[in-house]
Design a protein around this motif. Structure first.
Motif, PDB file in Angstrom:
ATOM      1  N   UNK A 197     -30.961 -29.283   1.736  1.00  0.00           N
ATOM      2  CA  UNK A 197     -30.189 -29.820   2.848  1.00  0.00           C
ATOM      3  C   UNK A 197     -30.406 -31.331   2.861  1.00  0.00           C
ATOM      4  N   UNK A 198     -29.619 -32.046   2.077  1.00  0.00           N
ATOM      5  CA  UNK A 198     -29.719 -33.505   1.979  1.00  0.00           C
ATOM      6  C   UNK A 198     -28.583 -34.089   2.818  1.00  0.00           C
ATOM      7  N   UNK A 199     -28.880 -34.432   4.044  1.00  0.00           N
ATOM      8  CA  UNK A 199     -27.843 -34.835   4.995  1.00  0.00           C
ATOM      9  C   UNK A 199     -28.348 -36.055   5.754  1.00  0.00           C
ATOM     10  N   UNK A 200     -28.015 -37.256   5.311  1.00  0.00           N
ATOM     11  CA  UNK A 200     -28.530 -38.466   5.967  1.00  0.00           C
ATOM     12  C   UNK A 200     -28.156 -38.531   7.438  1.00  0.00           C
ATOM     13  N   UNK A 294     -37.161 -35.324   9.903  1.00  0.00           N
ATOM     14  CA  UNK A 294     -35.941 -35.583   9.130  1.00  0.00           C
ATOM     15  C   UNK A 294     -36.184 -35.399   7.637  1.00  0.00           C
ATOM     16  N   UNK A 295     -37.440 -35.194   7.272  1.00  0.00           N
ATOM     17  CA  UNK A 295     -37.814 -34.918   5.884  1.00  0.00           C
ATOM     18  C   UNK A 295     -38.833 -33.791   5.906  1.00  0.00           C
ATOM     19  N   UNK A 296     -38.542 -32.711   5.169  1.00  0.00           N
ATOM     20  CA  UNK A 296     -39.400 -31.530   5.281  1.00  0.00           C
ATOM     21  C   UNK A 296     -39.313 -30.696   4.003  1.00  0.00           C
ATOM     22  N   UNK A 314     -33.318 -36.183   5.325  1.00  0.00           N
ATOM     23  CA  UNK A 314     -32.396 -36.775   6.268  1.00  0.00           C
ATOM     24  C   UNK A 314     -32.230 -38.271   6.117  1.00  0.00           C
ATOM     25  N   UNK A 315     -32.728 -38.813   4.998  1.00  0.00           N
ATOM     26  CA  UNK A 315     -32.581 -40.246   4.751  1.00  0.00           C
ATOM     27  C   UNK A 315     -31.855 -40.442   3.418  1.00  0.00           C
ATOM     28  N   UNK A 316     -32.080 -41.553   2.767  1.00  0.00           N
ATOM     29  CA  UNK A 316     -31.361 -41.876   1.530  1.00  0.00           C
ATOM     30  C   UNK A 316     -31.961 -41.062   0.387  1.00  0.00           C
ATOM     31  N   UNK A 317     -31.100 -40.477  -0.433  1.00  0.00           N
ATOM     32  CA  UNK A 317     -31.607 -39.588  -1.467  1.00  0.00           C
ATOM     33  C   UNK A 317     -30.611 -39.434  -2.605  1.00  0.00           C
ATOM     34  N   UNK A 318     -31.116 -38.963  -3.724  1.00  0.00           N
ATOM     35  CA  UNK A 318     -30.288 -38.571  -4.865  1.00  0.00           C
ATOM     36  C   UNK A 318     -29.776 -37.149  -4.647  1.00  0.00           C
TER      37      UNK A 318
END
Length: 458
Positions: A197-200, A294-296, A314-318
């Protein structure tokens, strides 16, 4: 007014374990099976955001014998707009309105309810609906905590109600196809599943407590949750990021991918161990009231040693895998791996970099020359499946009956508990309790606020 008072009296009795409508709903109404030509009357409860989308989807089925009869929301400010939208989709038949869901349950013409309230209302609104003789479509996660989720299952079974949980992947043909491929040994024995779940999410700010807007019934909005003064940063949508009402993104977007991960592993049971770690990164508590991480990163182990991983960013990611997955799943087997991104999937053999099977490859290569499993199953979609279940009266016709939805929902719920207590936890799936950890066990339920109490005996 007499009927209204009687209903409120019955709901109060329900909080002590006495069923709503014990005399009002006969065995005939409980056993009623809707015919193929019967008009199904629905009420849509919670019609902001996701609720608006659900209302639209069901209203569009007007030509198939479905009608939105009532729209209900504790915030009256946009009810008229939703009424106009529904009417435009169902031959100008305007639904009525309500701000109290108990008014909906008092209407014997309503066959089923669509529940898209905040998470903390999912369980009680479903249980009350079952007690009132209504079938239910409830959004994910099915419950705010584990204990009340089990009560939902008990209520559905006791009152013989059809209860579908909004895990829509269960009714997407290509996803169904990918799961069948996995279960048929397409990549060998699947030993690990991964959900992402990569959702900024940016900071939503902070503000002082105020009086609630005149259009909002704040007491009813809080319902089962502990009382806190009204604060706009804990209200509409932002409720997701506060433990009193939400479950963070691990329990918001995450449940969809948790469900697919468990489905692909073919696990119809709870894990025996869970650990979870993370935090709120890139946003300071001075600028935002968010409580959930927000990151887990969460990891689960099953009795046979198989692993389910889940990552929330929940932040910037690839992104991950060859399909550029941000919200999706990856499965690892003894003979290869498989990726699912929305309704697209690919499978890879061994160290090969090109897929040998997938949703865009037709019959492609197959196991032992058998190509039949690569045909996508027929699906009317999740909403059509629910309506079919109503007409048959058989929960087994649902793609995501409440028992399935509850089993998947338990995963993010116990991950959040492990995160909050900061320990690796052992879980007893039969009792749905932790082993040797009273602090964690206390988080499996909550103190309910009168009169919005989930009953011990549904």
């Amino acid at each position: 007014m007499g009927n209204r008072r009687n209903f409120i009296k019955k709901t109060t009795l329900a909080s002590t374990g006495i069923a709503i409508g014990a005399t009002a709903f006969s065995a005939k109404s409980y056993g009623n099976i809707l015919g193929s030509n019967d008009r199904i009357m629905l009420a849509s409860i919670g019609v902001r955001g996701r609720g608006k989308g659900l209302m639209e989807n069901f209203a569009q089925m007007y030509g198939e014998g479905v009608r939105i009869k009532t729209i209900c929301d504790v915030d009256s400010s946009f009810l008229e707009e939703r009424v106009a939208l529904a009417a435009s989709l169902q031959d100008n038949n305007r639904p009525g309105t309500a701000t109290d869901l108990r008014e909906v349950y008092d209407d014997k013409e309503i066959d089923a309810v669509i529940i898209a309230t905040p998470n903390h209302w999912h369980a009680l609104s479903t249980i009350w609906a079952c007690q009132a003789g209504k079938h239910v479509y409830v959004e994910k996660p099915s419950s705010h905590n584990v204990w009340e989720g089990r009560k939902m299952v008990e209520a559905a079974r006791k009152y013989n109600r059809v209860v579908q949980v909004g895990f829509q992947n269960r009714s997407i043909s290509n996803v169904m196809q990918a799961m069948e491929f996995l279960h048929n040994g397409g990549i060998g024995e699947v030993y690990m599943a991964r959900g992402t779940c990569f959702k900024p999410r940016d900071s939503f700010g902070i503000s002082a407590d105020t009086a609630p807007p005149a259009s909002l019934n704040y007491d009813l909005w809080l319902g089962p949750a502990a009382y806190r003064p009204y604060n706009e940063k804990r209200g509409h949508y932002n409720w997701h990021w506060h433990w009193n009402t939400g479950n963070g993104d691990t329990g918001n977007q995450g449940p969809h991918q948790f469900d697919v991960a468990r489905w692909g592993l073919n696990k119809n049971e709870h894990p025996i161990k869970v650990q979870s770690m993370g935090g709120i990164y890139g946003i300071s508590p001075e600028e935002c009231s968010q409580e959930t991480p927000n990151t887990q990163t969460s990891v689960f182990e099953y009795a046979d040693g198989k692993i389910l991983e889940f990552e929330t960013r929940g932040r910037y990611t690839n992104h991950e895998a060859n399909l550029g997955i941000k919200i999706g799943n990856v499965f690892y087997g003894t003979n290869g791996w498989l990726e699912v991104n929305g309704d697209t999937w690919n499978a890879y053999k061994g160290r090969d970099t090109e897929p040998f099977a997938g949703s865009n490859m037709g019959a492609g290569a197959a196991i032992g020359g058998d190509t039949s499993f690569l045909t996508a199953p027929d699906s009317k979609g999740h909403f059509g499946n629910f309506i079919d279940g109503l007409r048959s009266g058989n929960p087994k016709d649902l793609n995501c009956d409440i028992e399935i939805g509850h089993t998947s929902t338990v995963l993010p719920l116990i991950a959040n508990i492990a995160y909050r207590v900061g320990e690796t936890l052992r879980f007893d799936g039969k009792t749905e309790k932790f082993i040797g950890n009273k602090e964690a066990d206390a988080m499996l339920t909550r103190e309910y606020r009168e009169p919005y109490v989930v009953p011990t005996r549904v």
